[in-house]
Design a protein around this motif. Structure first.
Motif, mmCIF file in Angstrom:
data_model
loop_
_atom_site.group_PDB
_atom_site.id
_atom_site.type_symbol
_atom_site.label_atom_id
_atom_site.label_comp_id
_atom_site.label_asym_id
_atom_site.label_seq_id
_atom_site.Cartn_x
_atom_site.Cartn_y
_atom_site.Cartn_z
ATOM 1 N N ALA A 214 75.870 40.526 69.337
ATOM 2 C CA ALA A 214 75.758 39.070 69.352
ATOM 3 C C ALA A 214 76.052 38.504 67.969
ATOM 4 N N GLY A 215 76.439 37.227 67.932
ATOM 5 C CA GLY A 215 76.682 36.555 66.664
ATOM 6 C C GLY A 215 78.101 36.669 66.159
ATOM 7 N N GLN A 216 78.976 37.342 66.895
ATOM 8 C CA GLN A 216 80.365 37.469 66.481
ATOM 9 C C GLN A 216 81.189 36.333 67.076
ATOM 10 N N ASN A 217 82.335 36.071 66.466
ATOM 11 C CA ASN A 217 83.195 35.010 66.953
ATOM 12 C C ASN A 217 83.772 35.354 68.322
ATOM 13 N N ASP A 218 84.042 34.315 69.103
ATOM 14 C CA ASP A 218 84.710 34.532 70.383
ATOM 15 C C ASP A 218 86.178 34.914 70.176
ATOM 16 N N THR A 219 86.740 34.463 69.061
ATOM 17 C CA THR A 219 88.128 34.779 68.717
ATOM 18 C C THR A 219 88.132 35.574 67.422
ATOM 19 N N PHE A 220 88.810 36.714 67.446
ATOM 20 C CA PHE A 220 88.858 37.581 66.264
ATOM 21 C C PHE A 220 90.184 37.393 65.536
ATOM 22 N N THR A 221 90.176 37.744 64.253
ATOM 23 C CA THR A 221 91.389 37.696 63.451
ATOM 24 C C THR A 221 91.415 38.909 62.531
ATOM 25 N N SER A 222 92.476 39.031 61.748
ATOM 26 C CA SER A 222 92.608 40.156 60.826
ATOM 27 C C SER A 222 91.481 40.147 59.798
ATOM 28 N N LEU A 223 91.058 41.331 59.409
ATOM 29 C CA LEU A 223 89.978 41.598 58.454
ATOM 30 C C LEU A 223 88.588 41.441 59.063
ATOM 31 N N ASP A 224 88.511 41.001 60.326
ATOM 32 C CA ASP A 224 87.215 40.926 61.000
ATOM 33 C C ASP A 224 86.695 42.326 61.303
ATOM 34 N N ILE A 225 85.377 42.450 61.337
ATOM 35 C CA ILE A 225 84.719 43.683 61.765
ATOM 36 C C ILE A 225 84.213 43.471 63.192
#
Length: 531
Positions: A14-25
């Motif tokens: 929980a707490g992660q973005n709904d949309t991911f991008t580069s450098l995200d974990i």
């Protein structure tokens, strides 16, 4: 062989973005439930991104003869793995190093294994390992079921080095880019089917650096508009009750009154007004869905207007044309989808010609012009929806855009005249690069050369747009792969991975990016036999 099972699933933290991008974990855990004792060899989680095209093409002549069908077709499938990372969550590495049997017996119960991945900036497809589909010899591993048809998936030969493309869907099987996590529980017995499940996610790339040069691109078109008006010229007006000496002329002369001049105010005249409809926007800045468009609209004149006549903007329309070029081995197909995202009628916006202000010398004509800005509040609501994908180019898919702005003008009593402006544009994600990432940027290559633009049917910024439909694409020959895709990279820059490895995730909000329903289903069709 594997099949999707409810026995194992992936849950993201929980707490992660709904949309991911580069450098995200991406963090999560594997949840594995078994009702009875089970012997397995490992549990693996994979982070994958697949760029896939499926083109319906004619079968060769020999097949047509055997099938006695002149219209026989087949699916030509090309798949590229733009993202591929593997993590073995069970058994732990220290146990794997000492246990040579590779068999582990788990008692019935519920098990959880944490995992995490870091999304890179660049595509892995240009790497020699793990980049494209490579059959491993299994009976079913070289085939894919698509739209009820069986297609053979050959190894793709053409790769380009670029940043990761965005998630992409909405064109059915023709072209798609999907990102997902996959968990596989490998069972030790060859007679038992492996457990497997998926967790799709949405990816948006980081935007390229903003061009701060201050340069402005423009597209304009000249139009002639007809109207009924009157000329205000008192020096040519003749008083019917007076002669040239100022006498009334008496009763006799009253029968021979001079007729009003053709220039009199009382007789309406037909005339034409020449004007330019123009759009301007900053060069090197893309359009972002859900944000106000960074552009301005103007009406201008080559000569200073001498009258108080008013041009009315009656209607205004914005349409985005999305062109997808899908390639599969030696075949290619072009799909164009139009999106009318702003349409206003009955505007009746007055533009007083007398109020036109002089501008600096026009860079194309080297002459001054006089212009009237159209109030930005008129088109403030011209906002792209969150379904629009960023511009991108990968090994087998290219996504480019052209923006068409159509205005309808008239004088007060004149006919309605339509004028359209078209220009190619970049669509961005809205995720700005950090300062550290900018330092890691390698020199960007142009998205399309002149030949590419001609093939796609787009006008270059700064040129008068064309009302002709875009030409049918032709297969390029110079500097292109066999599938018609350019060997050059995209406008999105690549980055030095050695530097990006030390950078943290990009801070700031992420816009929503909506995908079609089929983005989340039938992920088995993206299998290549590697499990």
């Amino acid at each position: 062989m594997s099949f999707s099972s409810n026995s194992v699933r992936i849950e993201l933290d929980a707490g992660q973005n709904d949309t991911f991008t580069s450098l995200d974990i991406i963090k999560g855990r594997v949840c594995f439930s078994i009702p009875s004792e089970e012997t397995i060899s490992s549990i693996q989680v994979k982070l994958e991104g697949i760029s896939r095209t499926v083109l319906v093409v004619p079968k060769n002549n020999e097949v047509k003869k055997r099938q006695k069908d002149k219209n026989a077709t087949k699916n030509s499938i090309e798949m590229h793995r733009v993202l591929y990372q593997v993590s073995t969550v069970f058994p732990p590495k220290d146990i794997r190093n000492v246990n040579t049997s590779q068999k582990y017996t788990l008692k019935s119960g519920n098990y959880e294994y944490p995992f995490q991945f870091r999304i890179p900036v660049n595509s892995s497809c240009s790497n020699s390992s793990g980049s494209s589909y490579q059959p491993s010899g299994g009976m079913f591993e070289s085939f894919s079921f698509t739209n009820g048809s069986l297609g053979y998936v050959r190894d793709a030969k053409n790769h380009i080095n670029t940043s990761l493309p965005p998630s992409f869907s909405g064109l059915g099987e023709l072209a798609s880019v999907r990102y997902f996590l996959k968990v596989t529980v490998r069972r030790s017995s060859m007679l038992k089917i492996n457990f497997r499940n998926y967790q799709p996610f949405i990816f948006l790339p980081i935007d390229p650096p903003v061009d701060n040069s201050g340069k402005v691109a423009f597209v304009r078109r000249e139009k002639s508009i007809a109207y009924k008006g009157s000329r205000n010229n008192n020096s040519n007006r003749i008083d019917a009750n007076r002669n040239n000496n100022g006498d009334s002329g008496g009763l006799f002369k009253s029968f021979f009154k001079s007729k009003p001049s053709a220039t009199s105010n009382s007789i309406p005249l037909r005339s034409n007004v020449q004007f330019l409809f123009e759009v301007r926007y900053p060069l090197g800045i893309g359009l972002v869905p859900l944000e106000v468009l960074p552009l301005g609209l103007f009406v201008s004149f080559k000569k200073q207007p001498q009258s108080n006549d008013i041009i009315y903007l009656r209607e205004l329309n914005f349409t985005l044309f999305a062109t997808t070029i899908a390639a599969s081995h030696q075949y290619s197909e072009r799909s164009v989808v139009s999106l009318n995202f702003f349409n206003r009628t009955q505007l009746n916006i007055p533009l007083n010609m007398k109020a036109a202000a002089p501008t600096p010398v026009d860079p194309t004509t080297h002459l001054p012009t006089w212009e009237l800005p159209i109030n930005p509040s008129v088109y403030h609501d011209a906002i792209l929806p969150n379904t629009v994908a960023p511009s991108f180019k990968t090994c087998n898919i290219a996504q480019v855009y052209t923006l068409q702005i159509t205005g309808k003008f008239s004088m007060e009593n004149g006919p309605l005249e339509e004028v359209s402006l078209s220009t190619d544009v970049q669509i961005w994600s809205g995720i700005r690069p950090s300062e550290g990432l900018l330092r890691a940027a390698l020199p960007a290559r142009p998205n399309m050369n002149t030949a590419d633009m001609a093939t796609a049917g787009f006008s270059k910024p700064g040129a008068i747009g064309s009302e002709k439909p875009p030409p049918k694409p032709v297969r390029p020959s110079n500097g292109k792969n066999a599938n018609g895709m350019s060997n050059e990279g995209s406008a999105l820059p690549t980055y030095d991975e050695a530097i990006t490895n030390s950078l943290g995730p990009i801070e700031g909000p992420r816009r929503t990016y909506q995908q079609s329903d089929n983005y989340y289903t039938n992920l088995d069709s993206f299998e290549d036999g590697r499990d």
